[in-house]
Design a protein around this motif. Sequence first.
Motif, PDB file in Angstrom:
ATOM      1  N   TYR A  80     -78.234 -13.094  56.443  1.00 23.37           N
ATOM      2  CA  TYR A  80     -78.599 -11.683  56.509  1.00 23.37           C
ATOM      3  C   TYR A  80     -77.381 -10.787  56.314  1.00 23.37           C
ATOM      4  O   TYR A  80     -77.447  -9.767  55.625  1.00 23.37           O
ATOM      5  N   THR A 103     -89.320 -15.166  65.778  1.00 24.68           N
ATOM      6  CA  THR A 103     -89.463 -13.883  65.092  1.00 24.68           C
ATOM      7  C   THR A 103     -89.521 -12.733  66.085  1.00 24.68           C
ATOM      8  O   THR A 103     -88.871 -11.696  65.896  1.00 24.68           O
ATOM      9  N   LEU A 138     -85.996 -12.072  67.569  1.00 26.36           N
ATOM     10  CA  LEU A 138     -85.125 -11.341  66.648  1.00 26.36           C
ATOM     11  C   LEU A 138     -85.593  -9.907  66.446  1.00 26.36           C
ATOM     12  O   LEU A 138     -84.783  -8.989  66.285  1.00 26.36           O
ATOM     13  N   LEU A 165     -77.350 -17.065  64.910  1.00 34.50           N
ATOM     14  CA  LEU A 165     -78.096 -18.078  64.162  1.00 34.50           C
ATOM     15  C   LEU A 165     -77.491 -18.260  62.777  1.00 34.50           C
ATOM     16  O   LEU A 165     -76.815 -17.367  62.252  1.00 34.50           O
ATOM     17  N   LEU A 170     -83.171 -10.546  51.423  1.00 33.55           N
ATOM     18  CA  LEU A 170     -83.392 -10.619  52.864  1.00 33.55           C
ATOM     19  C   LEU A 170     -83.044  -9.317  53.566  1.00 33.55           C
ATOM     20  O   LEU A 170     -83.642  -8.958  54.580  1.00 33.55           O
ATOM     21  N   VAL A 218     -84.332  -7.696  60.413  1.00 32.30           N
ATOM     22  CA  VAL A 218     -83.927  -9.090  60.540  1.00 32.30           C
ATOM     23  C   VAL A 218     -85.071  -9.989  61.000  1.00 32.30           C
ATOM     24  O   VAL A 218     -85.205 -11.122  60.529  1.00 32.30           O
ATOM     25  N   GLY A 266     -82.869 -21.166  61.415  1.00 34.22           N
ATOM     26  CA  GLY A 266     -83.207 -20.378  60.230  1.00 34.22           C
ATOM     27  C   GLY A 266     -82.404 -20.815  59.025  1.00 34.22           C
ATOM     28  O   GLY A 266     -82.105 -20.010  58.138  1.00 34.22           O
ATOM     29  N   PHE A 318     -79.190 -18.131  60.235  1.00 37.55           N
ATOM     30  CA  PHE A 318     -79.855 -17.110  59.434  1.00 37.55           C
ATOM     31  C   PHE A 318     -79.091 -15.784  59.460  1.00 37.55           C
ATOM     32  O   PHE A 318     -79.126 -15.028  58.484  1.00 37.55           O
ATOM     33  N   ASP A 319     -78.409 -15.499  60.559  1.00 38.78           N
ATOM     34  CA  ASP A 319     -77.631 -14.263  60.636  1.00 38.78           C
ATOM     35  C   ASP A 319     -76.579 -14.206  59.540  1.00 38.78           C
ATOM     36  O   ASP A 319     -76.294 -13.130  58.994  1.00 38.78           O
ATOM     37  N   VAL A 344     -88.184 -18.272  56.595  1.00 42.55           N
ATOM     38  CA  VAL A 344     -88.444 -19.579  57.206  1.00 42.55           C
ATOM     39  C   VAL A 344     -89.881 -20.018  56.975  1.00 42.55           C
ATOM     40  O   VAL A 344     -90.141 -21.171  56.600  1.00 42.55           O
ATOM     41  N   SER A 357     -87.496 -10.480  58.111  1.00 44.84           N
ATOM     42  CA  SER A 357     -86.809 -11.247  57.077  1.00 44.84           C
ATOM     43  C   SER A 357     -86.736 -12.720  57.454  1.00 44.84           C
ATOM     44  O   SER A 357     -86.991 -13.606  56.622  1.00 44.84           O
ATOM     45  N   TYR A 358     -86.392 -12.987  58.726  1.00 39.06           N
ATOM     46  CA  TYR A 358     -86.369 -14.370  59.214  1.00 39.06           C
ATOM     47  C   TYR A 358     -87.739 -15.023  59.028  1.00 39.06           C
ATOM     48  O   TYR A 358     -87.854 -16.150  58.538  1.00 39.06           O
TER      49      TYR A 358
END
Length: 398
Positions: free
Chosen positions: A39, A18, A21, A33, A90, A95, A140, A35-36, A103, A98-99
């Motif tokens: 997002y 976290t 990011l 990632l 998200l 970011v 993520g 997760f990107d 998670v 949000s991550y």
Amino acid sequence: MGARFILYGLAIVLVLMTASLSDWQAGQFRHLLDFDAFYIVAQRVWLGDVAQVYYFDQFAKLQIDTIGRDINIFGYWTYPPQFTLLVAPLALLPVGASYFLFVAGTLGCYLLTLRAISRSCFALVVILLAPVLLLTLFGGQNGFLTGSLIGVTCLAMERKQIAAGLGLGMMVIKPHLAVAIGIYALLARRWIAVMTAMTVILLSSILCTLLFGVSIWSAFLTSAHESAVFLGSGRFDVFRSISLYAIMRTVGFSASWAFLGQAAVAVVALSVVAFAIYRDFPARWSLGISAVATLLISPYAYDYDLPILGVGMALLLPDLTRLATGGERAAIYGLTFMSGFYGLFQILRLTIQDGKSIEQPAFDGLLLVTLLWLIVRVLLRGADETRRNPRNGADVDT
């Protein structure tokens, strides 16, 4: 004690990820990632042009714009519109925040679900899943979310079918990972769960159509088709895949033969689920087998989907530890641990090598097939022993 240290370690890694990011600035290079991708899609929802993420060139450009480099980008966004809608919130936060919320929230739900399922084996399950938990956290990814949904479905299937149907229906976000559970619900005649799941799928589809327009479905189908072509051409990195398809491709089989092999394994896996129901295995055993078998259905299953394996093992380990021999227990533990360790190793390797992909063999699919065979073997023997001496049986209802 070991499980507690693992959970502390996960918390530390979550905080560090976290912070990383949150400190990142536009123009700085970092690895992209999983997760990107979530997002980026969430941002496009609010900008009103989300359909473009379903087209390779446009989605690739959005990723390159995010990290400033053409490296380790994801090929296609092939998630159903329901997942696209699900990730939309998200983008309402930076970011990093949000991550963390995504998670931490899904990981917490997943661990609570495992604890509810696994009884006294929770610590053992956490230890065996340690590599899976770490690799899912690093990327993520949504494995904790799908693991939670499958876990809730299995936990509620026998006594709270509406709740089970809600969980099963929400798996529309990754339907290929819920096939065996759906087959279990049909063969076991859990009609309320089946009808509830169908209702969730129908209503969520209508909602997505109203919000995104009818064209979102043609974009989704185009992306799914192009992704299948892309997979068949051998342009996907498959070393983190947990499918037999990936194994066959890395040892030199053509795409056609690999797809045929994958289909054969899928048929066998679903036959095992049907066999468990036919032999009148306790619901806990049949659902555990279904959770393991469902990972063998699709060529698109990856190591970050292995939290579902954790659900299966949480259901089965209380009885497997009792019924298996010492050697069988060691094999079951080792296969479960190694199924996630290989993917974690690959993540660390790619990080050290600055994201440069070097072709590596895939073998997790073989581990899962072997694990399923060993589980069925132990449970068959246990069922026969229980029938001969009912006093030795355990309470295995869900």
